[in-house]
Scaffold this motif. Structure first.
Motif, short mmCIF file in Angstrom:
data_model
loop_
_atom_site.label_atom_id
_atom_site.label_comp_id
_atom_site.label_asym_id
_atom_site.label_seq_id
_atom_site.Cartn_x
_atom_site.Cartn_y
_atom_site.Cartn_z
N VAL A 57 -5.08 -5.44 0.70
CA VAL A 57 -4.72 -4.41 -0.15
C VAL A 57 -5.94 -3.23 -0.01
N SER A 58 -5.30 -2.01 -0.10
CA SER A 58 -6.08 -0.80 0.21
C SER A 58 -7.07 -0.52 -0.69
N SER A 59 -8.16 0.33 -0.28
CA SER A 59 -9.31 0.87 -1.34
C SER A 59 -8.39 1.50 -2.46
N ALA A 60 -7.47 2.31 -2.18
CA ALA A 60 -6.66 3.49 -2.84
C ALA A 60 -6.05 2.62 -4.03
N LEU A 61 -5.35 1.42 -3.70
CA LEU A 61 -4.64 0.48 -4.57
C LEU A 61 -5.88 -0.37 -5.67
N ASN A 91 0.96 -1.28 -0.19
CA ASN A 91 -0.04 0.14 -0.03
C ASN A 91 0.81 1.33 -0.12
N ASP A 92 2.13 1.16 -0.24
CA ASP A 92 2.88 2.39 -0.18
C ASP A 92 2.56 3.18 -1.48
N GLU A 93 2.66 4.46 -1.54
CA GLU A 93 2.33 5.28 -2.54
C GLU A 93 2.80 4.84 -3.85
N GLN A 94 4.46 4.47 -3.77
CA GLN A 94 5.03 4.21 -4.86
C GLN A 94 4.33 3.12 -5.73
N VAL A 95 3.93 2.18 -5.03
CA VAL A 95 2.95 1.02 -5.57
C VAL A 95 2.08 1.42 -6.57
#
Length: 239
Positions: A109-113, A83-87
């Motif tokens: 796995v986050s919603s953002a991903l 869930n790192d922003e780089q991913v």
């Protein structure tokens, strides 16, 4: 066959090594592997190449080495959590049509991903919806059942996404490393089957949706119960 638009999101794990080796053996090559973290050298396990028709991984070959011999591009990413922003930024830039998810165990796995645009295909080592959660293979063995693998499209809760495929597998032979060889191998086998269909149709079509109220969620198995499950397998083979 190169599956353009398919990205394998991989962590340096036994599961990811099994996935990419099985895909290369089946000539189903992802367009790119997004490899998180740092992969350290592994001692060769020297397993037999196949068991019951299932490709068994060689952990002496790194993900990068497998990709290099098959001509699969690897994009490294220093992130140590999925869930790192780089991913998220990397996936947005790659704009895949399908993501094969093979991150670290235990990371949700986050919603953002999940909202980056492509469905996330996950191979769960358990027969869904009956066996949700962690280390469900061992609970199935303790219950005297065959191990199962379910292919799902990830959603925002644990193991409740639409079911793409399910398959039951023979109980493992005595002496096999269940965590490093058997479990990754049966997941990889179903992944190959699902992607073979995807290569033919260009689509992932769910078979059914899940009722989140059905089934049971399991947690990381106690070491004593895990030991009993392994003993049961050994006793079966001696009988």
């Amino acid at each position: 066959m190169r599956l353009d638009g398919v990205v394998m999101l991989a962590a340096p794990t036994a599961r990811s090594r099994a996935y990419i080796q099985a895909l290369v053996a089946a000539d189903l090559l992802p367009g790119k592997v997004l490899l998180l973290g740092t992969e350290s050298a592994q001692a060769s396990s020297s397993p037999p190449q196949r068991w019951e028709g299932i490709h068994l991984p060689d952990h002496g070959e790194s993900i990068a080495a497998t990709c290099a011999r098959a001509g699969v591009a690897v994009q490294p990413c220093e992130a140590t959590t999925v869930n790192d922003e780089q991913v998220r930024a990397a996936l947005l830039a790659l704009a895949p049509r399908l993501v094969i998810y093979s991150g670290w165990g235990g990371q949700i796995v986050s919603s953002a991903l999940l909202d980056t645009g492509a469905p996330f295909l996950h191979l769960h080592s358990g027969w869904l919806p009956e066996y949700r959660g962690s280390t469900t293979l061992y609970y199935a063995l303790l219950n005297g059942e065959q191990p199962g693998v379910t292919a799902i499209l990830l959603d925002r809760t644990i193991d409740t996404g639409p079911i793409v495929a399910r398959r039951a597998y023979p109980r493992p032979p005595a002496g096999i490393d269940i965590d490093l060889v058997f479990d990754p191998a049966i997941r990889a086998d179903l992944l190959v089957r699902v992607l073979s269909g995807y290569a033919s149709t260009g689509a992932i079509r769910p078979l059914e949706t899940q009722d989140a109220a059905t089934g049971q969620t399991y947690y990381v198995i106690h070491p004593v119960l895990k030991h009993l499950a392994i003993l049961a397998i050994e006793q079966e083979r001696r009988a």
